[in-house]
Write an enzyme that holds these catalytic residues in place. Structure first.
Site, PDB file in Angstrom:
ATOM      1  N   ASP A  98       0.709  -1.419  -0.128  1.00  0.00           N
ATOM      2  CA  ASP A  98      -0.069  -0.022  -0.126  1.00  0.00           C
ATOM      3  C   ASP A  98       0.630   1.487   0.123  1.00  0.00           C
ATOM      4  OD1 ASP A  98      -2.630  -1.040  -0.315  1.00  0.00           O
ATOM      5  OD2 ASP A  98      -3.056  -1.409   1.523  1.00  0.00           O
ATOM      6  N   ASP A 156      -6.610  -5.219  -4.010  1.00  0.00           N
ATOM      7  CA  ASP A 156      -6.280  -3.883  -3.684  1.00  0.00           C
ATOM      8  C   ASP A 156      -5.268  -3.180  -4.439  1.00  0.00           C
ATOM      9  OD1 ASP A 156      -7.372  -5.692  -1.577  1.00  0.00           O
ATOM     10  OD2 ASP A 156      -7.516  -3.953  -0.099  1.00  0.00           O
TER      11      ASP A 156
END
Ligand code: GLY
Length: 377
Positions: A98, A156
């Protein structure tokens, strides 16, 4: 004919939302100080650790506001975040895939808008870190750091690959885009199902690259469809098309988008998973809706107006419902813009709350409707 002429929203309606968003964000800037917001359960944002995956969204939102308005106080409030986040590399370094979210919305946008050399350096450092997580045999980017999960990949990550494409352009170094495209190809071939839905987690054998299993993760089950995961897939594939020009990614984004739109309930705001056997009374996830809306607008941007119309119209209906039925725009003191976000229903954490990424994508999507074109992702 431009896609704007096909809009179902009047300029007056949009301007009204925008005026309220500005007032609301101004108040949040005053109230929140240096907090690193993640979840607001009762009108007060928490102060999450700065290396948490969501730390870029509040400054990212401020950069969008600055770019939209030219106002200095947004820039001032956003300025130091990429440095704050970078500091965490020097401490425990718990970063994972991320870093894309975290550094695109801070360092990279700061560099793009101001030319700041440190922002550029930090963005490139994050891209290197992300590229280093690539497993070339399986063609996937490793998600998290648990030693027992070297083969875990999650949907994601499609949002994070944009930092690789940005680095490739910035450096003229195709290695970064090769990694981004290889990951996106794997998602197209092994993760997106024929009906356009996606699981959250795909477990690969890190030695052979074979798919071992799918895991429900933040979704209801391995064969269900966690709505925020669908949103990550829509937007990530659309972005991959934007950077590569390869139509296969746009087609993949459209396939997931059709599935998403077809699953929306009457008020156009997604439940947390589209395949819970009985959706009666199940929580919504406004963050999935706002992220998907922004992704749908990205798809529409790359199509002739008439062809893009279904995506734009769906996005506008979603944003209208979020604004009218799920926002706190008229509750000034409330920290959080969208209500009814769901972090993780299976672990019963952060259900029916405001989530900073939901707020970010809402402001981003409304800004796009108003003509903003310096997309972070
Ligand atoms: N990236 C984790 C989530 O969407 O909750």
């Amino acid at each position: 004919m431009t896609s704007k002429t096909l809009s179902i929203l009047s300029q007056e309606e949009l301007s009204g939302w925008w005026a309220k968003i500005q007032t609301k964000v101004d108040q949040m800037v005053k109230q929140m100080g240096d907090k690193s917001p993640h979840v607001s359960a009762a009108g007060v944002y928490d102060d999450m650790r700065v290396d948490w995956w969501t730390s870029g969204f509040w400054p990212g939102l401020l950069w969008v506001m600055h770019d939209m308005t030219g106002k200095q106080h947004y820039r001032d409030a956003a300025w130091s975040w990429d440095e704050r986040i970078e500091q965490c590399f020097l401490r425990e370094n718990r970063f994972h895939h991320d870093v894309g979210f975290q550094f695109l919305a801070t360092a990279v946008i700061k560099y793009k808008l101001t030319g700041d050399a440190d922002g550029k350096r930090r963005g490139l450092q994050a891209a290197n870190f992300l590229a280093g997580r690539f497993n070339p045999v399986g063609g996937f980017i490793r998600a998290w750091n648990q030693p027992e999960r070297p083969g875990w990949s999650i949907i994601d990550t499609m949002m994070n690959v944009s930092i690789l494409f940005w680095a490739a352009q910035e450096l003229g170094d195709a290695r970064f885009s090769h990694v981004g495209k290889a990951h996106a190809d794997t998602v197209m071939n092994k993760v997106i199902r024929p009906d356009g839905s996606v699981p959250h987690i795909t477990v690969f054998d890190p030695e052979t690259g074979d798919v071992l299993e799918y895991v429900g993760g933040q979704g209801y089950s391995p064969s269900s469809s966690w709505s925020r995961g669908q949103a990550w897939a829509i937007y990530g594939m659309a972005n991959t098309y934007k950077y590569t020009g390869d139509k296969r990614y746009l087609e993949a984004a459209r396939r997931v988008a059709h599935y998403f739109i077809s699953c929306l309930p009457e008020d156009y705001v997604s439940h947390w998973d589209f395949r819970v056997p009985d959706l009666t009374g199940e929580p919504r996830d406004t963050s999935a809706t706002s992220c998907a809306a922004s992704g749908l607008l990205e798809i529409a941007e790359h199509l002739p107006a008439e062809e893009g119309r279904i995506y734009r119209t769906a996005a506008e209906k979603m944003l209208r419902s979020l604004t009218e039925n799920y926002s706190t725009l008229d509750r000034l003191e409330y920290e959080g813009i969208l209500l009814a976000g769901t972090g993780s229903k299976p672990s019963n954490s952060n259900v029916n709350v405001s989530l900073i990424y939901g707020d970010y994508f809402y402001v981003e999507a409304v800004s796009k409707l108003l003509g903003w074109s310096h997309a972070i992702f």
